[in-house]
Design a protein around this motif. Sequence first.
Motif, PDB file in Angstrom:
ATOM      1  N   LYS A 245       0.814  -1.214   0.000  1.00  0.00           N
ATOM      2  CA  LYS A 245       0.000   0.000   0.000  1.00  0.00           C
ATOM      3  C   LYS A 245       0.851   1.269   0.000  1.00  0.00           C
ATOM      4  O   LYS A 245       0.329   2.380   0.116  1.00  0.00           O
ATOM      5  N   GLY A 246       2.166   1.079  -0.091  1.00  0.00           N
ATOM      6  CA  GLY A 246       3.062   2.224  -0.097  1.00  0.00           C
ATOM      7  C   GLY A 246       3.359   2.767   1.279  1.00  0.00           C
ATOM      8  O   GLY A 246       3.913   3.872   1.408  1.00  0.00           O
ATOM      9  N   LEU A 247       3.013   2.015   2.320  1.00  0.00           N
ATOM     10  CA  LEU A 247       3.278   2.426   3.694  1.00  0.00           C
ATOM     11  C   LEU A 247       4.606   1.858   4.164  1.00  0.00           C
ATOM     12  O   LEU A 247       5.150   0.914   3.575  1.00  0.00           O
ATOM     13  N   ALA A 248       5.136   2.434   5.236  1.00  0.00           N
ATOM     14  CA  ALA A 248       6.313   1.846   5.866  1.00  0.00           C
ATOM     15  C   ALA A 248       5.947   0.442   6.325  1.00  0.00           C
ATOM     16  O   ALA A 248       4.873   0.227   6.900  1.00  0.00           O
ATOM     17  N   SER A 249       6.812  -0.525   6.049  1.00  0.00           N
ATOM     18  CA  SER A 249       6.458  -1.921   6.342  1.00  0.00           C
ATOM     19  C   SER A 249       6.304  -2.180   7.833  1.00  0.00           C
ATOM     20  O   SER A 249       5.559  -3.072   8.239  1.00  0.00           O
ATOM     21  N   ILE A 250       6.996  -1.397   8.663  1.00  0.00           N
ATOM     22  CA  ILE A 250       6.956  -1.626  10.107  1.00  0.00           C
ATOM     23  C   ILE A 250       5.910  -0.720  10.742  1.00  0.00           C
ATOM     24  O   ILE A 250       5.971   0.509  10.607  1.00  0.00           O
ATOM     25  N   PRO A 251       4.928  -1.286  11.458  1.00  0.00           N
ATOM     26  CA  PRO A 251       3.904  -0.459  12.124  1.00  0.00           C
ATOM     27  C   PRO A 251       4.520   0.445  13.181  1.00  0.00           C
ATOM     28  O   PRO A 251       5.644   0.220  13.650  1.00  0.00           O
ATOM     29  N   GLU A 252       3.767   1.464  13.580  1.00  0.00           N
ATOM     30  CA  GLU A 252       4.194   2.395  14.622  1.00  0.00           C
ATOM     31  C   GLU A 252       3.255   2.293  15.821  1.00  0.00           C
ATOM     32  O   GLU A 252       2.193   1.666  15.753  1.00  0.00           O
ATOM     33  N   PHE A 253       3.646   2.916  16.936  1.00  0.00           N
ATOM     34  CA  PHE A 253       2.768   2.991  18.093  1.00  0.00           C
ATOM     35  C   PHE A 253       1.533   3.811  17.743  1.00  0.00           C
ATOM     36  O   PHE A 253       1.643   4.857  17.094  1.00  0.00           O
ATOM     37  N   ASP A 254       0.365   3.358  18.166  1.00  0.00           N
ATOM     38  CA  ASP A 254      -0.842   4.144  17.971  1.00  0.00           C
ATOM     39  C   ASP A 254      -0.918   5.239  19.028  1.00  0.00           C
ATOM     40  O   ASP A 254      -0.061   5.338  19.921  1.00  0.00           O
TER      41      ASP A 254
END
Length: 267
Positions: A245-254
Amino acid sequence: MKKRNALYIVFGLILLIGCSKDSDITSSNSSSTIDKSGNRLTTGASASDLLANANFDKLLIEIGYVSGNQPTTEAITNFENFLRARTYKENIEFKYTPLTSPGEETLTLDEVVDLENKNRTEYNDGSTLAIYIYFADAPSDSDNPDEGTVTLGAVYRNTSMIAYEATIRDLANASSAVTVADVETATLFHEFGHLFGLVNLSTQSVNDHEDPDASNHCNVAGCLMRAELEFGTSLLKTMQNRASKGLASIPEFDSECLLDLQKYGGR
């Protein structure tokens, strides 16, 4: 439930107070001693000390790795940037300790603790807070590859972590969209989130956002502290979907986890 229960054991939900085989205070040949008690507390107990500078203004991270299993430079750079972004620590040092293989096909949590007791060299000293991360050449004994439940990392004390490097590499090599450094980075971020006290590990969240089906994990979609980031195939799928989806592959803190970090003394 069998799948989750097996993994919770290795992800720091068993608190290991007093289980060490050696003394919390070790005498050397001289008159000096090493006090290990501050590094043998429950997971999350040092959240404020990791995040703020009131008691410790330097972070010393000892990386003990089995030869051939040293983490990538990219992952450690990402990890340092992550620490600087979320904590107030400006003095961060990494120490690398090469180790011989224990020669085990798999590692139990007790064996991980024994290896730390044998190999760890850095403990809290003055205003320096010491962290130990062991990069192993063997997988967790709780893994079930047939069900896709492989363990990438775990925290088991307030300043202790293991990364199952051999498993991390096997997982990353199964994807053309995700690198070894990506999986190492995601593992370090997620597990250090637990050392920061997330979610409700020796801490109390500002708002209720703990997953009722996965203790000490966040229930907000897309958060770094979601339980599925513990499972190898689930993490890989999450990272691949984000990348597509073109996002950074690693999630971030919500936002909820960030509120908690700020409450405990972080950014």
